[in-house]
Enzyme design. Structure first.
Site, PDB file in Angstrom:
ATOM      1  N   THR A  38       0.821  -1.209   0.000  1.00 43.53           N
ATOM      2  CA  THR A  38       0.000   0.000   0.000  1.00 43.53           C
ATOM      3  C   THR A  38       0.856   1.259   0.000  1.00 43.53           C
ATOM      4  OG1 THR A  38      -0.135  -0.100   2.414  1.00 43.53           O
ATOM      5  CG2 THR A  38      -1.931  -1.105   1.170  1.00 43.53           C
ATOM      6  N   ARG A  42       8.878  -2.633   0.787  1.00 49.15           N
ATOM      7  CA  ARG A  42       9.484  -2.700   2.115  1.00 49.15           C
ATOM      8  C   ARG A  42      10.056  -4.081   2.367  1.00 49.15           C
ATOM      9  NH1 ARG A  42       4.851   0.170   5.950  1.00 49.15           N
ATOM     10  NH2 ARG A  42       4.789   2.190   4.875  1.00 49.15           N
ATOM     11  N   SER A 140       8.436   3.765   6.947  1.00 52.68           N
ATOM     12  CA  SER A 140       7.429   4.371   7.809  1.00 52.68           C
ATOM     13  C   SER A 140       7.743   4.080   9.288  1.00 52.68           C
ATOM     14  CB  SER A 140       6.032   3.882   7.413  1.00 52.68           C
ATOM     15  OG  SER A 140       5.027   4.567   8.099  1.00 52.68           O
ATOM     16  N   HIS A 141       6.763   3.595  10.039  1.00 51.53           N
ATOM     17  CA  HIS A 141       6.919   3.384  11.482  1.00 51.53           C
ATOM     18  C   HIS A 141       7.505   2.017  11.803  1.00 51.53           C
ATOM     19  CE1 HIS A 141       3.203   1.450  10.322  1.00 51.53           C
ATOM     20  NE2 HIS A 141       3.175   0.785  11.454  1.00 51.53           N
ATOM     21  N   ASP A 297       5.965   9.612  13.174  1.00 54.53           N
ATOM     22  CA  ASP A 297       6.782   8.447  12.867  1.00 54.53           C
ATOM     23  C   ASP A 297       8.038   8.915  12.123  1.00 54.53           C
ATOM     24  OD1 ASP A 297       5.491   9.178  10.536  1.00 54.53           O
ATOM     25  OD2 ASP A 297       5.162   7.129   9.839  1.00 54.53           O
ATOM     26  N   ASP A 299       9.205   9.094   9.080  1.00 55.35           N
ATOM     27  CA  ASP A 299       9.130   9.944   7.884  1.00 55.35           C
ATOM     28  C   ASP A 299       8.085  11.046   8.045  1.00 55.35           C
ATOM     29  OD1 ASP A 299       7.061   7.931   7.597  1.00 55.35           O
ATOM     30  OD2 ASP A 299       6.823   8.568   5.528  1.00 55.35           O
ATOM     31  N   ASP A 301       4.920  11.269   8.260  1.00 56.34           N
ATOM     32  CA  ASP A 301       3.647  11.333   7.539  1.00 56.34           C
ATOM     33  C   ASP A 301       2.474  10.957   8.441  1.00 56.34           C
ATOM     34  OD1 ASP A 301       4.073   8.581   7.646  1.00 56.34           O
ATOM     35  OD2 ASP A 301       3.471   8.216   5.570  1.00 56.34           O
ATOM     36  N   GLU A 383      -7.025   8.437   7.322  1.00 60.63           N
ATOM     37  CA  GLU A 383      -7.188   7.003   7.514  1.00 60.63           C
ATOM     38  C   GLU A 383      -6.968   6.651   8.974  1.00 60.63           C
ATOM     39  OE1 GLU A 383      -4.468   5.259   4.759  1.00 60.63           O
ATOM     40  OE2 GLU A 383      -2.697   6.084   5.723  1.00 60.63           O
ATOM     41  N   GLU A 384      -7.499   5.520   9.383  1.00 61.82           N
ATOM     42  CA  GLU A 384      -7.531   5.131  10.793  1.00 61.82           C
ATOM     43  C   GLU A 384      -6.144   4.918  11.382  1.00 61.82           C
ATOM     44  OE1 GLU A 384      -6.224   1.571   9.103  1.00 61.82           O
ATOM     45  OE2 GLU A 384      -7.693   3.006   8.365  1.00 61.82           O
TER      46      GLU A 384
END
Length: 537
Positions: A38, A42, A140-141, A297, A299, A301, A383-384
């Site tokens: 998504t 990674r 990301s995280h 996080d 980066d 975002d 988003e959640e």
């Protein structure tokens, strides 16, 4: 979900990953193919899933696509503070220069956030220059040993499936020896004439008053605490405090590729998840020192907002932000909608409807919002998992990727303009619209079960009630754009349940939300588990 006994606790000495081993493995032979999820490709170098060869092949595939699409402007390149991100950035620079691509980097090789790259692409293209795009190197995280790379085309947001599918196929062909990767040694590439260095972070910070009311925050004297969690947001937050004269304290300035300063997440792992009360425990413990606090996080975002009550559930802050923005952005188009993913709280729908805004509901992934935000058809999208962005005050795009920095400042603006603690303001919101009870659980699943859940269609659902209520909708495609959700969602008047397989783990994710109580939520989750079990049998 079981909670690790050390969740929320500091990392003990010697318990972090072996950074040197992670970096050595980066030079090993790639063992797995390129696979875009998504949000980019990674993997871990120690698992053979994020190697130098992967990064080189993906970057070459991006260069090939740029040529085919006639994208002749610069690539804005940023990377976060994960151990693998720096060496992956060097590989990407080697390939970009080898393809004679104009690449723009941050001065002094400072870490650069995802929203800064998205903003830079839009700012460049708005000026009518040769079309630019961008690459962000980040997982990301995810844990410290992970690596990741994502591509943002000229609309500034995450690339859609057609684009990433093309890049993935080309990169895997290159890994299989079908074609050449053009690159030059880094010692030569870093000083090449096509490499330009700018203060991208400073320019992004300078423009923040176009999206958030910085003056109101300053004039109200809002006391702000920030923990960048050792990520790319650090430089931006330090500049924000100095440039705008805010009462803002960066409580943690540590940058460590092993992230040894973190608190353990719910499962005991090191994960820089600013939406987790365990990972964010350090900042939460300081909450009484501030009017509002926030984290990002690596980066930057994603956002984590801390009120006097503690870390806010991401769904709660999204709903609160939408309610506030609806009456505080008069220049926004009245017909533009609110974007949400299929598993984001139904409270968003109720709040949007109360302000006469439609909702654009899409599958999981911020990529679905990029083009409608770019066109101004969405004023806000979230988003959640604590990712969101919004338009500028004048209704033009700000960042078409998630922006945890702008959302953090929006929390401070809400505090400044209303004078209310965000937790208390949310309590007032649910008095009007109903209190949601929301949870996600992960159920172990075989490959066959995951495939079965991912291919469920409305005709496969034979039940007529869910947790005692009549089912009003059965969705296998998102209402907003009719894209397949890769799972199923069942909706009733008082709640909903959704199930979708993970793309990277042997689990099926079951989401549920009740507007009644915890007992009803448990019944929805149990119904979801039963549905998943039946699909895999």
């Amino acid at each position: 979900m079981s909670i690790h006994p050390q969740a929320g606790q500091p990392i003990e000495a010697g318990a972090t990953c072996d950074v040197e081993a992670v970096l050595r493995a980066y030079r090993d032979k790639a063992q797995r193919p390129v696979k875009f999820g998504t949000s980019g490709h990674r993997g871990r170098s120690i698992d053979g899933a994020f190697q130098e060869a992967h990064v080189a092949a993906i970057t070459q595939a991006i260069c090939d696509r740029r040529g085919a699409e006639g994208i002749a402007g610069p690539v804005f390149l940023g990377w976060d503070s994960h151990a693998l991100s720096g060496c992956a950035a060097q590989t990407a620079i080697e390939v970009l220069v080898g393809n004679d691509v104009h690449v723009v980097l941050q001065v002094d090789d400072e870490h650069v956030s995802t929203p800064t790259i998205s903003w830079a692409i839009l700012a460049h293209n708005r000026a009518g220059q040769a079309t630019a795009d961008g690459i962000v190197i980040t997982p990301s995280h995810n844990p410290p040993e992970d690596g990741g790379l994502k591509y943002n085309p000229p609309h500034g947001g995450p690339a859609g499936g057609a684009v990433t599918g093309d890049i993935e196929r080309r990169a895997n062909a290159l890994l299989d020896g079908q074609g050449d990767v053009r690159r030059v040694p880094y010692e030569q590439a870093r000083d090449a004439s096509v490499v330009e260095r700018r203060d991208l972070v400073g320019a992004y910070v300078d423009d923040l008053p176009s999206v958030v009311d910085i003056a109101a925050i300053r004039e109200a004297g809002v006391k702000i605490g920030v923990d960048p969690l050792g990520g790319a947001g650090l430089g931006a937050w330090l500049r924000i405090a100095q440039r705008f004269g805010l009462d803002l304290e960066v409580v943690n300035k540590d940058v460590d590729p092993a992230f040894g300063f973190m608190r353990r997440d719910h499962d005991g792992k090191i994960r820089m998840d600013c939406s987790s009360p365990y990972a964010m425990a350090g900042l939460v413990e300081m909450r009484d020192r501030f009017d509002v606090a926030m984290g990002n996080d690596p980066d930057a975002d994603r956002h984590g907002i801390v009120s006097r009550d503690g870390l806010m559930n991401p769904n709660h802050f999204l709903s609160l932000a939408i309610d506030y923005l609806a009456t505080n952005r008069p220049a926004w188009r009245e017909d533009a909608r609110i974007g949400k993913t299929l598993v984001t709280s139904g409270l968003v729908d109720r709040v949007a409807a109360s302000h006469g805004r439609g909702v654009y509901e899409v599958p999981v992934g911020f990529k679905w919002f990029a083009e409608p935000m770019f066109a101004g058809d969405l004023v806000f999208a979230g988003e959640e998992s604590a990712g969101a962005s919004l338009l500028q005050m004048d209704g033009t795009p700000w960042s078409t990727d998630k922006d945890g920095i702008a959302l953090g400042l929006l929390a401070a603006e809400i505090r400044a303009k209303t004078g209310e603690d965000l937790g208390a303001r949310f309590d007032a919101l649910v008095e009007r619209h109903g209190r949601p009870f929301y949870r996600r659980v992960d159920s172990p699943a075989t490959d066959e079960a995951r495939e079965a859940v991912g291919s469920l269609a409305p005709g496969d659902v034979t039940i007529e009630t869910l947790a005692g209520d009549d089912i009003t909708q059965v969705l296998s495609h998102a209402p907003g754009n009719d894209a397949p959700i890769g799972g199923i969602k069942l909706v009733t008047e008082s709640g909903w349940m959704a199930a979708r397989p993970s793309g990277t783990e042997p689990i099926v994710k079951v989401y549920a939300e009740s507007f009644r109580d915890e007992a009803h939520l448990e019944a929805l989750i149990e119904a979801g588990r039963t549905l998943v079990a039946g699909a895999g049998s």
